[in-house]
Design an enzyme around this catalytic site. Sequence first.
Site, PDB file in Angstrom:
ATOM      1  N   ARG A 291     -73.495  70.840  23.382  1.00  0.00           N
ATOM      2  CA  ARG A 291     -74.747  70.101  23.262  1.00  0.00           C
ATOM      3  C   ARG A 291     -75.812  70.645  24.198  1.00  0.00           C
ATOM      4  O   ARG A 291     -76.992  70.813  23.824  1.00  0.00           O
ATOM      5  CB  ARG A 291     -74.501  68.615  23.555  1.00  0.00           C
ATOM      6  CG  ARG A 291     -73.773  67.842  22.470  1.00  0.00           C
ATOM      7  CD  ARG A 291     -72.359  68.295  22.167  1.00  0.00           C
ATOM      8  NE  ARG A 291     -71.484  68.206  23.332  1.00  0.00           N
ATOM      9  CZ  ARG A 291     -70.354  68.880  23.503  1.00  0.00           C
ATOM     10  NH1 ARG A 291     -69.948  69.756  22.584  1.00  0.00           N
ATOM     11  NH2 ARG A 291     -69.617  68.733  24.595  1.00  0.00           N
ATOM     12  N   CYS A 325     -69.507  61.173  25.316  1.00  0.00           N
ATOM     13  CA  CYS A 325     -70.252  62.352  25.746  1.00  0.00           C
ATOM     14  C   CYS A 325     -71.707  61.940  25.859  1.00  0.00           C
ATOM     15  O   CYS A 325     -72.341  61.586  24.861  1.00  0.00           O
ATOM     16  CB  CYS A 325     -70.100  63.501  24.747  1.00  0.00           C
ATOM     17  SG  CYS A 325     -71.181  64.917  25.090  1.00  0.00           S
ATOM     18  N   THR A 327     -74.424  63.749  26.638  1.00  0.00           N
ATOM     19  CA  THR A 327     -75.384  64.675  26.036  1.00  0.00           C
ATOM     20  C   THR A 327     -75.423  64.544  24.520  1.00  0.00           C
ATOM     21  O   THR A 327     -76.483  64.695  23.898  1.00  0.00           O
ATOM     22  CB  THR A 327     -75.042  66.125  26.421  1.00  0.00           C
ATOM     23  OG1 THR A 327     -74.743  66.195  27.815  1.00  0.00           O
ATOM     24  CG2 THR A 327     -76.199  67.052  26.116  1.00  0.00           C
ATOM     25  N   THR A 369     -75.931  66.658  32.690  1.00  0.00           N
ATOM     26  CA  THR A 369     -76.182  68.055  32.330  1.00  0.00           C
ATOM     27  C   THR A 369     -77.680  68.275  32.175  1.00  0.00           C
ATOM     28  O   THR A 369     -78.452  67.333  31.932  1.00  0.00           O
ATOM     29  CB  THR A 369     -75.489  68.406  31.005  1.00  0.00           C
ATOM     30  OG1 THR A 369     -76.093  67.658  29.952  1.00  0.00           O
ATOM     31  CG2 THR A 369     -73.993  68.117  31.060  1.00  0.00           C
ATOM     32  N   LYS A 411     -65.041  71.303  33.228  1.00  0.00           N
ATOM     33  CA  LYS A 411     -64.759  71.722  31.857  1.00  0.00           C
ATOM     34  C   LYS A 411     -63.745  72.856  31.800  1.00  0.00           C
ATOM     35  O   LYS A 411     -63.106  73.076  30.768  1.00  0.00           O
ATOM     36  CB  LYS A 411     -66.050  72.118  31.145  1.00  0.00           C
ATOM     37  CG  LYS A 411     -66.886  70.911  30.696  1.00  0.00           C
ATOM     38  CD  LYS A 411     -68.020  71.319  29.796  1.00  0.00           C
ATOM     39  CE  LYS A 411     -68.802  70.113  29.292  1.00  0.00           C
ATOM     40  NZ  LYS A 411     -68.026  69.272  28.339  1.00  0.00           N
ATOM     41  N   CYS A 442     -72.635  62.374  32.892  1.00  0.00           N
ATOM     42  CA  CYS A 442     -71.834  63.363  32.156  1.00  0.00           C
ATOM     43  C   CYS A 442     -70.410  62.859  32.221  1.00  0.00           C
ATOM     44  O   CYS A 442     -69.923  62.505  33.305  1.00  0.00           O
ATOM     45  CB  CYS A 442     -71.952  64.755  32.771  1.00  0.00           C
ATOM     46  SG  CYS A 442     -70.811  65.962  32.025  1.00  0.00           S
TER      47      CYS A 442
END
Length: 485
Positions: A291, A325, A327, A369, A411, A442
């Site tokens: 994203r 999520c 984003t 993010t 991640k 996030c």
Amino acid sequence: MSLPVRRERSFGIIGGLSPIADADLLSKLIEATERHVDAGQFEIVFEQRPFARSHGPSAADTARMLYIFNRIDSFKARGIGTVVLPCFLSHTFMEELKENSPLPIADMIEVLRGHVRSLSPQRRRIGVLTSAPLRESALFERYFGPEEFELLYARPRDGLDLVTEAVYGKNGIKSGSRSGYSIELLREACADLIGQGAQLLLPGVTELALVTNELAQGAVPLLDPHRVYAQHLVADPAAEVERPFKLGVVGGVGPAATVDFLDKVVRNTPARRDQDHLRLLVEQNPQIPDRTEHLVGDGMDPTLALYATCKKLQAGEADLIAIPCNTAHAFVEAIQSELDIPIMNMLTVTVKHIREMFPTLSKVGLLATSGTISSGVYRRALEDHGLQEVIPSPPLQGRVMNAIYGPQGVKAGFTSAESVADVDAAIDELATQGVEVIVLGCTELPLLMSEPERVTARGNRVTLVDPTDILAKRCVSAAMMWSRR
């Protein structure tokens, strides 16, 4: 492509378990529809496939159960409204079928019980003509409770079970015989039941519906179960299935955050046993394009992949969708308008929670993010509640991104001291600007910052808000409201 039939006036008959008797039910259902005021408005689908294990009076088994479920699944795909199951033996696991069926099943024995209740109140001694396995299963006792009915069964003669032999014997009804020895045995069974004081005779083996005329005993009525069943179906189709709430989860964005969200759903569910927990349908799709790469760079647009994943959850009969999520919520507005079920918006429920918990607050810090920040989704949600968004300076935002996407970032599967230090530095900077509440915007960040309260290097105390946890709690609350409807 053919259009689906009208659900409220369509029947799917599960055949194959007793082919000859199934055809009898089909004939009587057609007859009942033709006599109804809405004649011509009924759709009937009769699906009969070979079921190799249907012969013999054996106990209902797993193969039979799976065969029936597969037929129900086929009916659902064709738009059928009500499942018709003319098989007494299959009613021994009717509870399991109803619990898992995507379509309403018209319970034949329940229909027969209702019919018997509607008859003269004096007819409470019921003579049941059934096989030994069904008698031993106590199936009829489950439906015709002792507080209302007294059940009688034909007694064996010289060790011979009359009904079982008449139906399943070498020259029994199931092999095609409808006269001679099998009828003599059934008449003997009827006479025995009448001798015991039966006021009503109830066939309890599907094949007996084929010979009710031959067994009529004058003053003591004998029901034709298929005719009663068919007339009820036409007059009163089965109600819609009351099914449990199911939460659909768009997973894989990212994978570890999905596991964290599922853990929080489980931990926030008030349950005393496994069966009290939520039904979950998770579409773990890590191939959804990144994203942030799309929002701040030239990465592939993830909208279609997110939408396709949501459509799979919708097709799987999810009642609500959660996307753990932050984003991804930059794309939710475009997706939601094309779905038939709601997406629980993690951002809006988080901001609402903050406003409720901190009514005098004026500004909120955001760690997220760069894609989430640039999209403005949190900024707009905060402004709608009179709150100002405060974000890290570019150098500190770079460190937050490193903690998430860096070689040693979350991640990549790491929760290293370096990543924690990067996030701590951003928290410290926000706190120096008078921020007391910070959103971990996030879903990977709660994996680094598990404690809700944090004291910065400069001694400032801040509250960290975890949107993943709030989303989980709101989804559980939605499920609880569903169950109380």
